[in-house]
Design a protein around this motif. Sequence first.
Motif, mmCIF file in Angstrom:
data_model
loop_
_atom_site.group_PDB
_atom_site.id
_atom_site.type_symbol
_atom_site.label_atom_id
_atom_site.label_comp_id
_atom_site.label_asym_id
_atom_site.label_seq_id
_atom_site.Cartn_x
_atom_site.Cartn_y
_atom_site.Cartn_z
ATOM 1 N N GLY A 4 0.838 -1.193 0.000
ATOM 2 C CA GLY A 4 0.000 0.000 0.000
ATOM 3 C C GLY A 4 0.873 1.242 0.000
ATOM 4 N N ALA A 5 0.227 2.374 0.160
ATOM 5 C CA ALA A 5 0.907 3.662 0.021
ATOM 6 C C ALA A 5 2.137 3.801 0.918
ATOM 7 N N GLY A 6 2.137 3.109 2.071
ATOM 8 C CA GLY A 6 3.256 3.236 3.003
ATOM 9 C C GLY A 6 4.587 2.822 2.413
ATOM 10 N N SER A 54 5.677 3.530 -0.448
ATOM 11 C CA SER A 54 6.224 4.603 -1.296
ATOM 12 C C SER A 54 6.467 5.903 -0.526
ATOM 13 N N VAL A 55 6.151 5.899 0.777
ATOM 14 C CA VAL A 55 6.363 7.121 1.574
ATOM 15 C C VAL A 55 7.835 7.524 1.542
ATOM 16 N N GLU A 56 8.734 6.522 1.638
ATOM 17 C CA GLU A 56 10.169 6.846 1.636
ATOM 18 C C GLU A 56 10.694 7.177 0.240
ATOM 19 N N SER A 57 9.800 7.133 -0.758
ATOM 20 C CA SER A 57 10.141 7.655 -2.092
ATOM 21 C C SER A 57 9.586 9.068 -2.265
ATOM 22 N N THR A 74 -0.315 -4.785 -5.659
ATOM 23 C CA THR A 74 -0.174 -3.440 -5.096
ATOM 24 C C THR A 74 -1.447 -2.629 -5.272
ATOM 25 N N GLN A 75 -1.743 -1.838 -4.219
ATOM 26 C CA GLN A 75 -2.861 -0.886 -4.316
ATOM 27 C C GLN A 75 -2.349 0.438 -4.898
ATOM 28 N N ASN A 76 -1.033 0.552 -5.068
ATOM 29 C CA ASN A 76 -0.454 1.814 -5.519
ATOM 30 C C ASN A 76 -0.547 1.965 -7.035
ATOM 31 N N VAL A 113 -7.205 4.628 -13.080
ATOM 32 C CA VAL A 113 -7.100 4.269 -11.664
ATOM 33 C C VAL A 113 -8.510 4.018 -11.147
ATOM 34 N N VAL A 114 -8.601 3.207 -10.090
ATOM 35 C CA VAL A 114 -9.909 2.881 -9.517
ATOM 36 C C VAL A 114 -10.304 3.991 -8.543
ATOM 37 N N LEU A 115 -11.416 4.676 -8.843
ATOM 38 C CA LEU A 115 -11.946 5.658 -7.892
ATOM 39 C C LEU A 115 -12.967 4.936 -7.009
ATOM 40 N N GLY A 154 2.959 -1.727 4.354
ATOM 41 C CA GLY A 154 2.572 -0.326 4.196
ATOM 42 C C GLY A 154 1.136 -0.075 3.776
ATOM 43 N N THR A 155 0.203 -0.860 4.309
ATOM 44 C CA THR A 155 -1.201 -0.532 4.049
ATOM 45 C C THR A 155 -1.962 -0.445 5.361
ATOM 46 N N SER A 156 -2.900 0.512 5.431
ATOM 47 C CA SER A 156 -3.723 0.655 6.636
ATOM 48 C C SER A 156 -4.832 -0.387 6.653
ATOM 49 N N PRO A 187 4.898 0.535 10.653
ATOM 50 C CA PRO A 187 5.264 1.103 11.950
ATOM 51 C C PRO A 187 4.075 1.144 12.908
ATOM 52 N N GLU A 188 2.860 1.157 12.347
ATOM 53 C CA GLU A 188 1.642 1.221 13.170
ATOM 54 C C GLU A 188 0.921 -0.123 13.146
ATOM 55 N N GLU A 189 0.013 -0.299 14.101
ATOM 56 C CA GLU A 189 -0.890 -1.455 14.030
ATOM 57 C C GLU A 189 -2.051 -1.104 13.115
ATOM 58 N N PRO A 224 7.239 -3.919 13.325
ATOM 59 C CA PRO A 224 6.846 -2.512 13.452
ATOM 60 C C PRO A 224 7.960 -1.557 13.024
ATOM 61 N N GLY A 225 8.261 -1.545 11.735
ATOM 62 C CA GLY A 225 9.336 -0.668 11.264
ATOM 63 C C GLY A 225 8.999 -0.065 9.921
ATOM 64 N N ALA A 226 9.898 0.810 9.462
ATOM 65 C CA ALA A 226 9.737 1.421 8.134
ATOM 66 C C ALA A 226 10.097 0.382 7.064
ATOM 67 N N ALA A 227 9.345 0.388 5.973
ATOM 68 C CA ALA A 227 9.474 -0.663 4.961
ATOM 69 C C ALA A 227 10.900 -0.794 4.414
ATOM 70 N N SER A 228 11.576 0.321 4.142
ATOM 71 C CA SER A 228 12.893 0.213 3.493
ATOM 72 C C SER A 228 13.908 -0.460 4.409
HETATM 73 P P1 OAD Z 1 -3.010 4.470 3.711
HETATM 74 O O1 OAD Z 1 -2.579 5.889 3.585
HETATM 75 O O2 OAD Z 1 -4.404 4.222 4.155
HETATM 76 O O3 OAD Z 1 -2.057 3.685 4.732
HETATM 77 C C1 OAD Z 1 -0.662 3.754 4.632
HETATM 78 C C2 OAD Z 1 -0.074 2.844 5.695
HETATM 79 O O4 OAD Z 1 1.321 2.836 5.533
HETATM 80 C C3 OAD Z 1 -0.381 3.261 7.141
HETATM 81 O O5 OAD Z 1 -0.858 2.132 7.863
HETATM 82 C C4 OAD Z 1 0.989 3.704 7.685
HETATM 83 O O6 OAD Z 1 1.166 3.377 9.076
HETATM 84 C C5 OAD Z 1 1.928 2.898 6.812
HETATM 85 N N1 OAD Z 1 3.267 3.499 6.621
HETATM 86 C C6 OAD Z 1 3.611 4.801 6.618
HETATM 87 N N2 OAD Z 1 4.932 4.940 6.385
HETATM 88 C C7 OAD Z 1 5.430 3.696 6.241
HETATM 89 C C8 OAD Z 1 6.724 3.171 5.978
HETATM 90 N N3 OAD Z 1 7.787 3.965 5.810
HETATM 91 N N4 OAD Z 1 6.872 1.831 5.890
HETATM 92 C C9 OAD Z 1 5.797 1.007 6.059
HETATM 93 N N5 OAD Z 1 4.558 1.441 6.298
HETATM 94 C C10 OAD Z 1 4.367 2.768 6.392
HETATM 95 O O7 OAD Z 1 -2.700 3.776 2.286
HETATM 96 P P2 OAD Z 1 -3.313 2.422 1.692
HETATM 97 O O8 OAD Z 1 -3.553 1.432 2.753
HETATM 98 O O9 OAD Z 1 -2.472 2.048 0.539
HETATM 99 O O10 OAD Z 1 -7.480 3.754 -2.918
HETATM 100 O O11 OAD Z 1 -4.701 2.946 1.150
HETATM 101 C C11 OAD Z 1 -5.515 2.044 0.469
HETATM 102 C C12 OAD Z 1 -6.297 2.772 -0.581
HETATM 103 O O12 OAD Z 1 -6.972 3.902 0.003
HETATM 104 C C13 OAD Z 1 -5.473 3.396 -1.697
HETATM 105 O O13 OAD Z 1 -5.108 2.487 -2.693
HETATM 106 C C14 OAD Z 1 -6.402 4.438 -2.232
HETATM 107 C C15 OAD Z 1 -6.850 5.021 -0.904
HETATM 108 O O14 OAD Z 1 -8.043 5.685 -0.892
HETATM 109 C C16 OAD Z 1 -8.249 4.389 -3.797
HETATM 110 O O15 OAD Z 1 -8.059 5.555 -4.086
HETATM 111 C C17 OAD Z 1 -9.348 3.541 -4.375
#
Ligand code: OAD
Length: 255
Positions: A25-27, A29-32, A102-104, A160-162, A189-191, A216-218, A231-235
């Motif tokens: 998930g988005a997490g 790519s945070v370190e990018s 990937t959801q990204n 992209v999927v809205l 890296g997904t919530s 890093p989070e639950e 519980p750490g950063a992905a990279s």
């Molecule tokens: P979120 O923004 O909901 O969650 C990102 C997760 O990454 C959180 O749980 C953070 O704790 C974690 N995170 C942050 N930094 C991190 C790191 N350095 N290493 C590891 N984890 C880290 O993003 P997604 O779960 O991807 O969909 O969101 C899912 C979907 O919601 C997306 O694909 C998008 C969004 O709305 C659509 O737009 C349909």
Amino acid sequence: MKAHDPVRQAARLLRGRRDAVALTGAGISVESGIPAFRGSQGLWGKYDPAEYATIGAFMRNPAKVWRMLSEMASLCGDAVPNPAHAGLAELERMGILRSVITQNVDGLHQAAGSRQVIEYHGNMESLVCIACWKQYPTRERWVDGTTPSCDCGQILKPNVVLFGEPIPWLAQESAEEEARTCGVLLVVGTSAQVSPACDIPRIARKAGAAVVEVNPEETPLTASVTDIHIPGAASEVLRTLVGILRVPGGPPPEH
Ligand code: OAD
């Protein structure tokens, strides 16, 4: 080395089973430099998803939604893979990881060298006409700050999927098949708050896979679905994991 180090436990599982799949998930790519959606720095703090990320909102006011999409496109355009993307690509080359779901929509897994990538929420590479379904490469039709249009005069939407749109059927089928048949699901890296992507770990667990979560989070998965939470950063975690798995003979026993 810490007793019961979760990275070592995960390495041992991955080496033992060798049929892992990742869900990202988005997490990751945070370190990018691409902000996540939720959390204090998230895109949804700036843009209310009900107003900017639903198919209904797009149909009502495409120019407004394109302002958010433009910001997303330029963030993705400037980004390069980080060690977490590279680590997953390396695990695939090592024959440990079978695929990445990937959801990204940023294309960074492919840029890092991953070959089997299932883009569950589509990507920013192409645009589709909302009237005649004609498709175009994004770079041919979209200029930053504009709302791209089709030869037929109608508006183009990125592939992209809205919210409110279905998951592309092939991506959904393949992802569920991967979840049902993998030995380990590595969730990075997904919530885990968006359905149906958040069902993938449950499908994998129900079919007998071990679930390793790097965050890093639950999340809602951590207590009920996850076997090992790192519980750490992905990279940092992926770099360590690959380092352990590169050592011939496997990770030494825990103390
Ligand atoms: P979120 O923004 O909901 O969650 C990102 C997760 O990454 C959180 O749980 C953070 O704790 C974690 N995170 C942050 N930094 C991190 C790191 N350095 N290493 C590891 N984890 C880290 O993003 P997604 O779960 O991807 O969909 O969101 C899912 C979907 O919601 C997306 O694909 C998008 C969004 O709305 C659509 O737009 C349909």
